[in-house]
Design a protein around this motif. Structure first.
Motif, PDB file in Angstrom:
ATOM      1  N   GLN A   9       0.956  -1.105  -0.051  1.00 15.21           N
ATOM      2  CA  GLN A   9       0.013   0.133   0.000  1.00 15.21           C
ATOM      3  C   GLN A   9       0.823   1.260   0.033  1.00 15.21           C
ATOM      4  N   TYR A  10       1.862   1.058   1.000  1.00 16.76           N
ATOM      5  CA  TYR A  10       2.687   2.334   0.790  1.00 16.76           C
ATOM      6  C   TYR A  10       3.396   2.568  -0.344  1.00 16.76           C
ATOM      7  N   ASP A  13       1.273   4.382  -2.753  1.00 15.95           N
ATOM      8  CA  ASP A  13       1.090   5.692  -2.353  1.00 15.95           C
ATOM      9  C   ASP A  13       2.232   6.353  -2.926  1.00 15.95           C
ATOM     10  N   ALA A  16       1.778   6.875  -6.743  1.00 10.83           N
ATOM     11  CA  ALA A  16       0.875   8.057  -6.835  1.00 10.83           C
ATOM     12  C   ALA A  16       1.404   9.318  -6.497  1.00 10.83           C
ATOM     13  N   GLU A  17       2.193   9.481  -5.573  1.00 12.15           N
ATOM     14  CA  GLU A  17       2.797  10.572  -5.346  1.00 12.15           C
ATOM     15  C   GLU A  17       3.702  11.156  -6.411  1.00 12.15           C
TER      16      GLU A  17
END
Length: 82
Positions: A9-10, A13, A16-17
């Motif tokens: 999940q990280y 993230d 996505a960043e």
């Protein structure tokens, strides 16, 4: 962030960043220098996450506790082939 799901999940993230930063650069919201600084940091964090997942997989493969794996420092992860 000791479970594989949390690590993945990280990673999502962070990816996505990366996309957001590229969009901000394209939209003139940030400078190329600002983007590059943050992208370098993200790349290091991604390398550390993938390394941690590999450590956990190896621990499982050899009958060890995957929760004993830990994030290695950036210098180790970034330069282990040097």
């Amino acid at each position: 962030m000791t479970e594989d799901r949390g690590i993945r999940q990280y990673i999502g993230d962070l990816v996505a960043e990366e996309r957001r930063l590229r969009d901000e650069l394209a939209g003139g919201e940030i400078t190329a220098s600002e983007e590059n600084v943050r992208l370098r940091a993200i790349e290091t964090e991604l390398d550390q996450c993938w390394d941690l997942l590999r450590q956990r997989d190896a621990a499982r493969e050899f009958g060890s506790d995957p929760d004993a794996a830990s994030i290695r420092d950036a210098g180790t992860v970034e330069h282990y082939l040097d």
